[in-house]
Design an enzyme around this catalytic site. Sequence first.
Site, mmCIF file in Angstrom:
data_model
loop_
_atom_site.group_PDB
_atom_site.id
_atom_site.type_symbol
_atom_site.label_atom_id
_atom_site.label_comp_id
_atom_site.label_asym_id
_atom_site.label_seq_id
_atom_site.Cartn_x
_atom_site.Cartn_y
_atom_site.Cartn_z
ATOM 1 N N HIS A 67 68.075 -0.907 -18.307
ATOM 2 C CA HIS A 67 67.445 -2.005 -17.427
ATOM 3 C C HIS A 67 68.593 -2.835 -17.341
ATOM 4 C CE1 HIS A 67 65.685 -5.272 -15.438
ATOM 5 N NE2 HIS A 67 65.252 -6.117 -16.441
ATOM 6 N N ASN B 75 69.478 -8.427 -11.558
ATOM 7 C CA ASN B 75 68.517 -7.928 -12.233
ATOM 8 C C ASN B 75 67.501 -7.339 -11.272
ATOM 9 O OD1 ASN B 75 66.041 -7.593 -13.441
ATOM 10 N ND2 ASN B 75 66.287 -9.140 -14.947
ATOM 11 N N CYS C 181 59.762 -5.746 -15.442
ATOM 12 C CA CYS C 181 61.149 -5.051 -15.796
ATOM 13 C C CYS C 181 60.892 -3.526 -16.465
ATOM 14 C CB CYS C 181 61.986 -5.963 -16.410
ATOM 15 S SG CYS C 181 62.382 -7.425 -15.388
#
Length: 298
Positions: A225, A255, A88
């Site tokens: 993020h 996500n 990520c």
Amino acid sequence: MVDTSDAWIQERTGIKERRIAAEGERTSDLALHAARAALSAAKLPAESIDLIVLATATPDLTFPATATRVQAGLGIESGAAFDIQAVCSGFIYALAMADNMLVRGQAQTALVIGAETFSRILDWTDRGTCVLFGDGAGALVLQAQESAPGAPERGVMSTYLRSDGRLHDLLYVDGGPSQTQTVGHLRMQGNAVFRQAVNHISDAIRQAAARAEIAVEEIDWFVPHQANQRILDAVASRLGIPLERMVSTVALHGNTSAASIPLALNTAVEDGRIQPGQLVLMEALGGGMTWGAALARW
Ligand code: ACO
């Protein structure tokens, strides 16, 4: 497939929608769409690109790098292309890598891409993870340019990268070519990741700002993020950042790992929030654990 509800997912994560790549659609296909859109926004031909850094934890194949497929797809015959693996945090790592190479004169114009098909590595029987992730891609063009005399410097001003391999077990995939000869599924200790994320992201924001000698209060936009709305809220509250300066798109795509920052950037640029000359802080945390932040003047 699992015992869950839309209400639970929205309340605990803020996610309302997400996108899943079509059958047969690969990470490189998504990346290519994003790359073409970024080139069109930058009004640059593909031939001007001499560096492609693609962040992904879900490559088309174990090798070669997905970036080389994008390079071929764009018809580029020169320069270099490679992948970055920081899950990520991948986009922050890729941005830092490209920025360093441009500053060093190793390339002139870079495509920095985050692209993922996390739907392919989810355990669709694990409700703690399968409701969170989606597929997507975003891209940014970065070019080495001299600042105009007297004008404030534009582009990446500072980056801050960290990792701590002792935190491996909090978020990992239980398969891979060397260890299991399989692709594996994502495994996560959600609560522990949540705590790490709020602590480390807050620290990374402070560090990136300090390295650029900018006060956190001066930053116009925070583009995090997009993992979970509650992480965004907790970081904003800890650093005293007004929520309206925090770009949130997690409701729209869940996500998407390395793709989420460029997707959020694109949203805030297209809707006119991010304007030339403004200070934009990007940050992320992911498996490894890895984390980091980058401050740029748009
Ligand atoms: N639907 C319904 N119930 C669920 C679900 C679900 N999808 N998932 C878990 N639950 C249940 C749990 O089983 C538990 O039930 P129990 O009390 O009977 O055991 C209860 O909900 C509470 O579980 P928690 O894990 O405490 O729930 P929490 O509020 O922490 O939310 C979540 C879980 C959303 C995973 C949260 O911890 C989180 O977002 N963590 C961050 C993880 C993350 O974002 N990772 C992404 C990768 S890293 C990154 O990008 C930053």
